[in-house]
Design a protein around this motif. Structure first.
Motif, PDB file in Angstrom:
ATOM      1  N   GLY A  20     -42.703  -0.089 -53.736  1.00 37.40           N
ATOM      2  CA  GLY A  20     -42.553  -0.519 -54.931  1.00 37.40           C
ATOM      3  C   GLY A  20     -42.674  -2.084 -55.073  1.00 37.40           C
ATOM      4  N   CYS A  21     -41.933  -2.823 -56.125  1.00 37.17           N
ATOM      5  CA  CYS A  21     -42.262  -4.142 -56.053  1.00 37.17           C
ATOM      6  C   CYS A  21     -41.096  -4.716 -56.554  1.00 37.17           C
ATOM      7  CB  CYS A  21     -43.308  -4.514 -57.039  1.00 37.17           C
ATOM      8  SG  CYS A  21     -43.067  -4.007 -58.838  1.00 37.17           S
ATOM      9  N   ALA A  22     -40.759  -5.843 -55.934  1.00 35.65           N
ATOM     10  CA  ALA A  22     -39.646  -6.861 -56.430  1.00 35.65           C
ATOM     11  C   ALA A  22     -39.677  -7.520 -57.970  1.00 35.65           C
ATOM     12  CB  ALA A  22     -38.984  -7.769 -55.383  1.00 35.65           C
ATOM     13  N   MET A  48     -39.765  -6.960 -47.907  1.00 39.24           N
ATOM     14  CA  MET A  48     -40.395  -7.683 -49.286  1.00 39.24           C
ATOM     15  C   MET A  48     -41.311  -8.807 -48.246  1.00 39.24           C
ATOM     16  SD  MET A  48     -38.756  -9.710 -52.447  1.00 39.24           S
ATOM     17  CE  MET A  48     -37.893 -10.799 -51.500  1.00 39.24           C
ATOM     18  N   GLN A  49     -42.427  -8.478 -49.064  1.00 36.89           N
ATOM     19  CA  GLN A  49     -43.792  -9.401 -48.514  1.00 36.89           C
ATOM     20  C   GLN A  49     -43.876 -10.255 -49.659  1.00 36.89           C
ATOM     21  OE1 GLN A  49     -45.502  -9.728 -45.636  1.00 36.89           O
ATOM     22  NE2 GLN A  49     -46.298 -11.521 -46.539  1.00 36.89           N
ATOM     23  N   PRO A  54     -47.369 -15.359 -45.621  1.00 32.73           N
ATOM     24  CA  PRO A  54     -47.324 -14.920 -44.383  1.00 32.73           C
ATOM     25  C   PRO A  54     -46.104 -13.979 -43.753  1.00 32.73           C
ATOM     26  CG  PRO A  54     -47.518 -16.964 -43.802  1.00 32.73           C
ATOM     27  CD  PRO A  54     -47.529 -16.719 -45.509  1.00 32.73           C
ATOM     28  N   GLU A  55     -45.059 -14.709 -44.348  1.00 31.71           N
ATOM     29  CA  GLU A  55     -43.669 -14.316 -44.283  1.00 31.71           C
ATOM     30  C   GLU A  55     -43.228 -13.012 -44.781  1.00 31.71           C
ATOM     31  OE1 GLU A  55     -44.104 -17.213 -45.915  1.00 31.71           O
ATOM     32  OE2 GLU A  55     -44.101 -18.722 -44.260  1.00 31.71           O
ATOM     33  N   MET A  56     -42.268 -12.072 -43.880  1.00 29.95           N
ATOM     34  CA  MET A  56     -41.757 -11.078 -44.836  1.00 29.95           C
ATOM     35  C   MET A  56     -40.232 -11.144 -44.617  1.00 29.95           C
ATOM     36  SD  MET A  56     -42.299  -7.127 -43.401  1.00 29.95           S
ATOM     37  CE  MET A  56     -43.910  -7.323 -43.577  1.00 29.95           C
ATOM     38  N   VAL A  57     -39.472 -10.800 -45.543  1.00 31.23           N
ATOM     39  CA  VAL A  57     -37.874 -10.850 -45.769  1.00 31.23           C
ATOM     40  C   VAL A  57     -37.332  -9.634 -45.315  1.00 31.23           C
ATOM     41  CG1 VAL A  57     -35.977 -11.582 -47.117  1.00 31.23           C
ATOM     42  CG2 VAL A  57     -38.461 -12.718 -47.403  1.00 31.23           C
ATOM     43  N   ILE A  58     -36.505  -9.532 -44.429  1.00 32.06           N
ATOM     44  CA  ILE A  58     -35.802  -7.995 -44.123  1.00 32.06           C
ATOM     45  C   ILE A  58     -34.481  -8.347 -44.192  1.00 32.06           C
ATOM     46  CG2 ILE A  58     -35.597  -6.579 -42.415  1.00 32.06           C
ATOM     47  CD1 ILE A  58     -38.234  -7.613 -41.139  1.00 32.06           C
TER      48      ILE A  58
END
Length: 89
Positions: A20-22, A48-49, A54-58
């Motif tokens: 989905g989307c934030a 979340m990308q 380029p970073e991904m938050v987990i």
């Protein structure tokens, strides 16, 4: 501090991986839309990308509430981040 975002968002639910989307981030609270039924109190792993980064938050979040979404859009949920790696803070 509240930020409006448009980020690719994925959660791991009982039904599997859902995308989905934030929409908004405010401290440890997050508003997000996913095409899946969620229950307040549910604990979920998420990632979340940020678009254009380029970073991904987990992390992990607890679903706090379902909010009214605009007509024709996926359900809108409010969650509280309960865990996030140090490098993602």
């Amino acid at each position: 501090m509240r930020f409006q975002v448009n980020a690719i968002f994925a959660i791991h639910t009982r039904q599997g991986l859902v995308f989905g989307c934030a929409r908004e981030i405010d401290g440890d609270r997050m508003m997000f839309q996913v095409p899946s039924p969620l229950t307040p109190g549910e604990l979920l792993d998420w990632r979340m990308q940020l678009i254009g980064r380029p970073e991904m938050v987990i992390g992990a979040l607890r679903v706090e509430a379902q909010r009214e979404a605009p007509e024709g859009e996926h359900p809108l949920f409010e969650g509280r981040v309960v865990a996030m790696s140090e490098q993602n803070r």
